[in-house]
Design a protein around this motif. Structure first.
Motif, PDB file in Angstrom:
ATOM      1  N   GLY A   1      -1.200 -18.545  -2.528  1.00  0.00           N
ATOM      2  CA  GLY A   1      -0.230 -19.334  -1.749  1.00  0.00           C
ATOM      3  C   GLY A   1      -0.885 -20.434  -0.926  1.00  0.00           C
ATOM      4  N   GLY A   2      -2.200 -20.338  -0.748  1.00  0.00           N
ATOM      5  CA  GLY A   2      -2.954 -21.376  -0.041  1.00  0.00           C
ATOM      6  C   GLY A   2      -2.842 -21.348   1.474  1.00  0.00           C
ATOM      7  N   HIS A   3      -2.147 -20.355   2.026  1.00  0.00           N
ATOM      8  CA  HIS A   3      -1.908 -20.384   3.471  1.00  0.00           C
ATOM      9  C   HIS A   3      -3.077 -19.917   4.319  1.00  0.00           C
ATOM     10  N   SER A   4      -4.088 -19.358   3.705  1.00  0.00           N
ATOM     11  CA  SER A   4      -5.334 -19.075   4.429  1.00  0.00           C
ATOM     12  C   SER A   4      -6.436 -19.999   3.932  1.00  0.00           C
TER      13      SER A   4
ATOM     14  N   THR B   1       1.063 -14.675  -0.041  1.00  0.00           N
ATOM     15  CA  THR B   1       1.226 -13.556  -0.971  1.00  0.00           C
ATOM     16  C   THR B   1       0.528 -12.302  -0.421  1.00  0.00           C
TER      17      THR B   1
ATOM     18  N   ILE C   1     -10.181 -18.580  -5.994  1.00  0.00           N
ATOM     19  CA  ILE C   1      -8.799 -18.406  -6.439  1.00  0.00           C
ATOM     20  C   ILE C   1      -7.864 -19.037  -5.406  1.00  0.00           C
TER      21      ILE C   1
END
Ligand SMILES: Cc1cc2nc3c(=O)[nH]c(=O)nc-3n(C[C@H](O)[C@H](O)[C@H](O)COP(=O)(O)OP(=O)(O)OC[C@H]3O[C@@H](n4cnc5c(N)ncnc54)[C@H](O)[C@@H]3O)c2cc1C
Length: 295
Positions: free
Chosen positions: A32-35, A110, A29
Protein backbone atom coordinates in the motif's frame (compact mmCIF):
# COMPACT_ATOMS: atom_id res chain seq x y z
CA UNK A 1 11.65 15.93 0.21
CA UNK A 2 11.54 13.73 -2.91
CA UNK A 3 12.57 10.06 -2.83
CA UNK A 4 15.84 9.13 -4.50
CA UNK A 5 15.35 7.83 -8.06
CA UNK A 6 14.38 4.17 -8.27
CA UNK A 7 13.32 1.57 -10.84
CA UNK A 8 9.76 0.22 -10.77
CA UNK A 9 8.55 -3.26 -11.72
CA UNK A 10 5.03 -4.65 -11.47
CA UNK A 11 4.98 -8.30 -10.39
CA UNK A 12 2.69 -10.61 -12.37
CA UNK A 13 2.53 -13.33 -9.68
CA UNK A 14 3.94 -14.18 -6.25
CA UNK A 15 6.69 -16.28 -7.85
CA UNK A 16 7.50 -13.43 -10.26
CA UNK A 17 7.82 -11.07 -7.26
CA UNK A 18 10.14 -13.52 -5.46
CA UNK A 19 12.21 -13.88 -8.65
CA UNK A 20 12.46 -10.09 -9.07
CA UNK A 21 13.54 -9.75 -5.40
CA UNK A 22 16.19 -12.42 -5.86
CA UNK A 23 17.57 -10.85 -9.07
CA UNK A 24 17.74 -7.26 -7.82
CA UNK A 25 19.88 -6.49 -4.78
CA UNK A 26 18.25 -4.10 -2.33
CA UNK A 27 14.87 -4.13 -4.13
CA UNK A 28 11.80 -3.63 -1.92
CA UNK A 29 8.24 -4.88 -2.15
CA UNK A 30 5.61 -2.14 -2.53
CA UNK A 31 2.15 -2.98 -1.11
CA UNK A 32 0.00 0.00 0.00
CA UNK A 33 3.05 2.27 0.29
CA UNK A 34 1.89 3.91 3.51
CA UNK A 35 5.05 3.07 5.42
CA UNK A 36 7.58 2.62 2.62
CA UNK A 37 6.90 5.82 0.63
CA UNK A 38 7.21 8.13 3.68
CA UNK A 39 10.47 6.37 4.59
CA UNK A 40 11.74 6.92 1.03
CA UNK A 41 10.72 10.58 1.02
CA UNK A 42 12.64 11.08 4.26
CA UNK A 43 15.54 9.16 2.64
CA UNK A 44 15.46 6.67 5.53
CA UNK A 45 15.05 4.02 2.81
CA UNK A 46 16.65 4.29 -0.64
CA UNK A 47 15.81 1.07 -2.49
CA UNK A 48 17.11 0.99 -6.07
CA UNK A 49 13.93 -0.79 -7.20
CA UNK A 50 10.32 -1.15 -6.06
CA UNK A 51 8.45 -4.35 -6.90
CA UNK A 52 4.75 -3.54 -6.93
CA UNK A 53 2.64 -6.48 -5.73
CA UNK A 54 -0.56 -4.39 -5.59
CA UNK A 55 -2.16 -6.19 -8.56
CA UNK A 56 -1.79 -9.73 -7.20
CA UNK A 57 -5.36 -10.88 -6.56
CA UNK A 58 -4.03 -14.20 -5.18
CA UNK A 59 -2.74 -12.25 -2.15
CA UNK A 60 -6.08 -10.61 -1.31
CA UNK A 61 -9.19 -11.79 0.46
CA UNK A 62 -10.62 -13.19 3.66
CA UNK A 63 -11.92 -16.72 4.21
CA UNK A 64 -12.94 -18.98 7.08
CA UNK A 65 -12.44 -22.71 6.72
CA UNK A 66 -12.17 -25.57 9.24
CA UNK A 67 -12.01 -23.20 12.21
CA UNK A 68 -9.26 -21.14 10.61
CA UNK A 69 -9.42 -17.49 9.52
CA UNK A 70 -7.15 -16.72 6.53
CA UNK A 71 -6.39 -13.19 5.40
CA UNK A 72 -4.34 -12.47 2.27
CA UNK A 73 -1.37 -10.19 2.96
CA UNK A 74 -2.65 -7.53 0.52
CA UNK A 75 -6.00 -7.20 2.30
CA UNK A 76 -6.43 -3.62 3.45
CA UNK A 77 -7.27 -2.50 6.96
CA UNK A 78 -10.59 -1.13 5.60
CA UNK A 79 -11.50 -4.53 4.09
CA UNK A 80 -10.80 -6.20 7.46
CA UNK A 81 -12.83 -3.57 9.33
CA UNK A 82 -15.73 -4.13 6.85
CA UNK A 83 -15.68 -7.93 7.07
CA UNK A 84 -18.44 -9.82 8.91
CA UNK A 85 -16.26 -12.95 8.72
CA UNK A 86 -13.48 -11.21 10.66
CA UNK A 87 -15.98 -9.69 13.11
CA UNK A 88 -17.42 -13.14 13.89
CA UNK A 89 -14.13 -15.08 13.89
CA UNK A 90 -11.76 -12.59 15.51
CA UNK A 91 -13.60 -9.49 16.73
CA UNK A 92 -10.37 -8.21 18.32
CA UNK A 93 -8.74 -7.88 14.86
CA UNK A 94 -11.86 -6.36 13.31
CA UNK A 95 -11.96 -3.67 16.00
CA UNK A 96 -8.21 -3.01 15.88
CA UNK A 97 -8.31 -2.57 12.08
CA UNK A 98 -11.03 0.02 12.45
CA UNK A 99 -8.86 1.94 14.94
CA UNK A 100 -5.86 2.23 12.58
CA UNK A 101 -4.93 5.72 11.40
CA UNK A 102 -7.59 7.43 9.31
CA UNK A 103 -9.70 6.39 6.27
CA UNK A 104 -6.84 7.07 3.83
CA UNK A 105 -4.43 4.86 5.79
CA UNK A 106 -7.06 2.13 6.19
CA UNK A 107 -7.96 2.23 2.47
CA UNK A 108 -4.37 1.81 1.26
CA UNK A 109 -2.49 0.15 4.13
CA UNK A 110 -2.40 -3.66 4.11
CA UNK A 111 -2.18 -6.21 6.92
CA UNK A 112 0.92 -7.70 5.26
CA UNK A 113 2.66 -4.33 4.93
CA UNK A 114 1.82 -3.49 8.52
CA UNK A 115 3.44 -6.60 9.98
CA UNK A 116 6.32 -6.84 7.47
CA UNK A 117 7.28 -3.27 8.37
CA UNK A 118 7.20 -4.20 12.12
CA UNK A 119 7.00 -0.63 13.37
CA UNK A 120 6.78 -1.03 17.18
CA UNK A 121 4.09 1.69 17.29
CA UNK A 122 1.57 -0.29 15.21
CA UNK A 123 -1.36 -2.29 16.54
CA UNK A 124 -1.54 -5.48 14.51
CA UNK A 125 1.66 -7.16 15.79
CA UNK A 126 0.24 -7.12 19.33
CA UNK A 127 -3.20 -8.31 18.22
CA UNK A 128 -1.81 -11.11 16.02
CA UNK A 129 0.50 -12.23 18.83
CA UNK A 130 -2.37 -12.80 21.28
CA UNK A 131 -4.38 -14.46 18.50
CA UNK A 132 -1.48 -16.92 18.03
CA UNK A 133 -1.45 -16.11 14.30
CA UNK A 134 0.66 -17.94 11.73
CA UNK A 135 2.49 -16.13 8.92
CA UNK A 136 2.71 -17.86 5.54
CA UNK A 137 5.91 -16.89 3.75
CA UNK A 138 6.91 -17.59 0.15
CA UNK A 139 10.54 -17.76 -0.94
CA UNK A 140 12.51 -19.58 -3.57
CA UNK A 141 13.38 -22.60 -1.45
CA UNK A 142 11.35 -23.14 1.69
CA UNK A 143 11.68 -25.74 4.40
CA UNK A 144 9.61 -28.23 2.41
CA UNK A 145 11.29 -27.49 -0.92
CA UNK A 146 8.05 -25.99 -2.26
CA UNK A 147 9.20 -22.49 -1.39
CA UNK A 148 6.77 -21.76 1.43
CA UNK A 149 7.10 -21.85 5.20
CA UNK A 150 4.94 -20.91 8.18
CA UNK A 151 6.15 -18.88 11.17
CA UNK A 152 4.24 -18.25 14.41
CA UNK A 153 3.67 -14.69 15.67
CA UNK A 154 5.92 -15.36 18.67
CA UNK A 155 8.77 -16.04 16.20
CA UNK A 156 7.90 -13.59 13.42
CA UNK A 157 8.59 -10.29 15.21
CA UNK A 158 12.27 -9.95 16.06
CA UNK A 159 12.63 -6.25 16.95
CA UNK A 160 12.00 -2.75 15.62
CA UNK A 161 11.54 -3.03 11.81
CA UNK A 162 12.88 -6.56 11.94
CA UNK A 163 11.01 -9.79 11.23
CA UNK A 164 11.72 -13.41 10.37
CA UNK A 165 11.17 -12.58 6.65
CA UNK A 166 14.29 -13.35 4.64
CA UNK A 167 15.64 -10.91 2.04
CA UNK A 168 14.00 -12.68 -0.88
CA UNK A 169 10.79 -13.72 0.82
CA UNK A 170 7.23 -12.44 0.62
CA UNK A 171 4.51 -12.71 3.22
CA UNK A 172 1.49 -14.11 1.37
CA UNK A 173 -1.14 -14.61 4.08
CA UNK A 174 -1.86 -14.65 7.80
CA UNK A 175 -3.94 -17.34 9.48
CA UNK A 176 -5.37 -17.70 12.96
CA UNK A 177 -7.80 -19.96 14.81
CA UNK A 178 -11.40 -18.76 14.97
CA UNK A 179 -12.17 -17.75 18.57
CA UNK A 180 -14.29 -20.36 20.41
CA UNK A 181 -17.47 -19.40 22.26
CA UNK A 182 -15.64 -19.55 25.60
CA UNK A 183 -12.78 -17.34 24.39
CA UNK A 184 -12.96 -13.59 24.88
CA UNK A 185 -10.55 -11.20 23.22
CA UNK A 186 -9.97 -7.46 23.24
CA UNK A 187 -7.36 -4.87 22.26
CA UNK A 188 -7.07 -1.55 24.11
CA UNK A 189 -4.75 1.27 23.22
CA UNK A 190 -3.71 4.70 24.30
CA UNK A 191 -3.65 6.21 20.80
CA UNK A 192 -1.46 9.06 19.62
CA UNK A 193 -4.01 11.83 18.95
CA UNK A 194 -2.46 12.88 15.60
CA UNK A 195 -1.91 9.47 13.97
CA UNK A 196 -3.67 6.83 16.13
CA UNK A 197 -0.37 4.93 16.42
CA UNK A 198 -0.21 3.05 19.74
CA UNK A 199 1.52 4.97 22.53
CA UNK A 200 0.66 1.84 24.52
CA UNK A 201 -1.36 -1.09 23.19
CA UNK A 202 -2.54 -4.19 25.05
CA UNK A 203 -4.17 -7.34 23.70
CA UNK A 204 -5.72 -10.28 25.50
CA UNK A 205 -7.43 -13.59 24.76
CA UNK A 206 -8.86 -15.36 27.81
CA UNK A 207 -10.62 -18.73 27.88
CA UNK A 208 -13.30 -19.09 30.56
CA UNK A 209 -14.88 -22.37 31.66
CA UNK A 210 -17.39 -22.51 34.53
CA UNK A 211 -16.47 -18.94 35.58
CA UNK A 212 -12.77 -19.82 35.84
CA UNK A 213 -10.03 -18.61 33.49
CA UNK A 214 -8.47 -21.76 32.01
CA UNK A 215 -6.06 -20.14 29.53
CA UNK A 216 -4.76 -16.65 28.79
CA UNK A 217 -2.54 -14.95 26.20
CA UNK A 218 -1.67 -11.32 26.84
CA UNK A 219 0.77 -8.98 25.07
CA UNK A 220 1.65 -5.31 25.07
CA UNK A 221 3.17 -3.17 22.33
CA UNK A 222 3.74 0.38 21.16
CA UNK A 223 6.63 1.13 23.50
CA UNK A 224 8.73 -2.04 23.34
CA UNK A 225 10.88 -3.35 20.45
CA UNK A 226 8.37 -6.06 19.53
CA UNK A 227 5.06 -7.30 20.94
CA UNK A 228 5.87 -8.57 24.42
CA UNK A 229 3.96 -11.43 26.03
CA UNK A 230 3.13 -11.21 29.74
CA UNK A 231 3.75 -14.70 31.20
CA UNK A 232 3.48 -13.40 34.79
CA UNK A 233 0.06 -11.95 34.03
CA UNK A 234 -1.05 -15.06 32.14
CA UNK A 235 -0.08 -17.35 35.05
CA UNK A 236 -1.83 -15.09 37.57
CA UNK A 237 -5.08 -15.16 35.56
CA UNK A 238 -5.26 -18.92 34.96
CA UNK A 239 -7.21 -20.80 37.64
CA UNK A 240 -8.92 -17.64 38.89
CA UNK A 241 -12.36 -16.22 38.52
CA UNK A 242 -12.03 -13.05 36.42
CA UNK A 243 -13.26 -10.58 39.03
CA UNK A 244 -12.19 -6.94 38.95
CA UNK A 245 -9.84 -7.57 41.92
CA UNK A 246 -8.19 -10.65 40.40
CA UNK A 247 -7.73 -8.92 37.02
CA UNK A 248 -6.18 -5.82 38.63
CA UNK A 249 -3.79 -7.96 40.73
CA UNK A 250 -2.71 -9.95 37.64
CA UNK A 251 -2.26 -7.00 35.25
CA UNK A 252 -0.07 -5.16 37.78
CA UNK A 253 2.45 -7.97 37.23
CA UNK A 254 3.16 -6.88 33.62
CA UNK A 255 6.12 -4.81 34.82
CA UNK A 256 7.88 -8.12 35.66
CA UNK A 257 7.69 -9.11 31.97
CA UNK A 258 8.77 -5.87 30.33
CA UNK A 259 12.52 -5.91 30.86
CA UNK A 260 14.39 -2.65 30.52
CA UNK A 261 13.95 -1.72 26.87
CA UNK A 262 10.75 0.35 26.92
CA UNK A 263 10.85 3.38 24.61
CA UNK A 264 10.05 6.97 25.48
CA UNK A 265 9.83 10.02 23.23
CA UNK A 266 8.72 13.65 23.38
CA UNK A 267 5.12 12.49 23.58
CA UNK A 268 5.36 10.07 26.55
CA UNK A 269 8.25 8.84 28.67
CA UNK A 270 9.22 5.19 28.97
CA UNK A 271 8.24 5.25 32.68
CA UNK A 272 4.78 6.60 31.87
CA UNK A 273 4.22 4.04 29.12
CA UNK A 274 5.29 1.21 31.44
CA UNK A 275 2.80 2.39 34.05
CA UNK A 276 0.06 2.63 31.40
CA UNK A 277 0.71 -0.92 30.20
CA UNK A 278 -0.97 -2.37 33.31
CA UNK A 279 -3.90 0.05 32.91
CA UNK A 280 -4.46 -0.77 29.20
CA UNK A 281 -4.17 -4.48 29.90
CA UNK A 282 -6.74 -4.22 32.71
CA UNK A 283 -8.95 -2.17 30.39
CA UNK A 284 -8.70 -4.88 27.69
CA UNK A 285 -9.59 -7.73 30.09
CA UNK A 286 -12.48 -5.75 31.62
CA UNK A 287 -13.93 -5.30 28.12
CA UNK A 288 -13.22 -8.89 27.11
CA UNK A 289 -15.07 -10.22 30.15
CA UNK A 290 -17.96 -7.75 30.11
CA UNK A 291 -16.89 -5.86 33.23
CA UNK A 292 -16.72 -2.72 31.09
CA UNK A 293 -18.57 -1.75 27.92
CA UNK A 294 -18.02 0.64 25.03
CA UNK A 295 -20.53 3.50 24.93
C1 LIG B 1 -0.62 8.68 9.11
C2 LIG B 1 -0.49 7.22 9.44
C3 LIG B 1 -1.14 6.72 10.56
C4 LIG B 1 -1.02 5.37 10.88
N1 LIG B 1 -1.67 4.89 12.00
C5 LIG B 1 -1.55 3.60 12.33
C6 LIG B 1 -2.23 3.07 13.47
O1 LIG B 1 -2.97 3.75 14.18
N2 LIG B 1 -2.05 1.75 13.76
C7 LIG B 1 -1.28 0.93 12.98
O2 LIG B 1 -1.19 -0.25 13.27
N3 LIG B 1 -0.64 1.40 11.87
C8 LIG B 1 -0.77 2.70 11.54
N4 LIG B 1 -0.14 3.18 10.44
C9 LIG B 1 0.73 2.28 9.67
C10 LIG B 1 -0.04 1.61 8.59
O3 LIG B 1 -0.93 0.69 9.10
C11 LIG B 1 1.05 0.92 7.80
O4 LIG B 1 1.81 1.93 7.24
C12 LIG B 1 0.56 0.17 6.66
O5 LIG B 1 -0.29 -0.83 7.07
C13 LIG B 1 1.72 -0.51 5.93
O6 LIG B 1 1.14 -1.28 4.90
P1 LIG B 1 1.40 -0.91 3.42
O7 LIG B 1 0.60 -1.87 2.64
O8 LIG B 1 1.18 0.53 3.19
O9 LIG B 1 2.97 -1.28 3.33
P2 LIG B 1 4.12 -0.64 2.47
O10 LIG B 1 4.39 0.73 2.91
O11 LIG B 1 3.88 -0.86 1.02
O12 LIG B 1 5.32 -1.61 2.91
C14 LIG B 1 5.86 -1.55 4.20
C15 LIG B 1 7.08 -2.47 4.30
O13 LIG B 1 6.67 -3.83 4.27
C16 LIG B 1 7.23 -4.50 3.12
N5 LIG B 1 6.13 -5.34 2.61
C17 LIG B 1 4.88 -4.94 2.33
N6 LIG B 1 4.12 -5.99 2.02
C18 LIG B 1 4.92 -7.07 2.10
C19 LIG B 1 4.70 -8.47 1.89
N7 LIG B 1 3.49 -8.96 1.55
N8 LIG B 1 5.75 -9.30 2.04
C20 LIG B 1 6.97 -8.83 2.40
N9 LIG B 1 7.22 -7.53 2.62
C21 LIG B 1 6.22 -6.67 2.46
C22 LIG B 1 7.67 -3.40 2.17
O14 LIG B 1 8.77 -3.81 1.36
C23 LIG B 1 8.06 -2.31 3.14
O15 LIG B 1 9.37 -2.55 3.64
C24 LIG B 1 -0.24 4.51 10.07
C25 LIG B 1 0.42 5.02 8.93
C26 LIG B 1 0.29 6.35 8.61
C27 LIG B 1 0.99 6.87 7.37
Amino acid sequence: MFAKQFDYKKASSVSDAVQLLSNNDGAKILAGGHSLIPMMKLRLAQPPMLIDIGGLEEMRGISVENGNLRIGALTTHAEIADSHDVKDAAGILWEAAYGIGDPQVRNRGTIGGNVAHADPATDLPTVLTVMDAKFVIQGQKGMLGGGSRVVSADEFFLGPYETALGENEILTSIEMPVLAANQHAEYAKMAHPATSFAVVGAGVVVTVDDSTCTAARVAVGGFVPKPTRGPSVEQALVGKELTAENIAAATDLIENDLGSDAFGDIFASAEYRQAMAAIELKHAIFHATGLAHHE
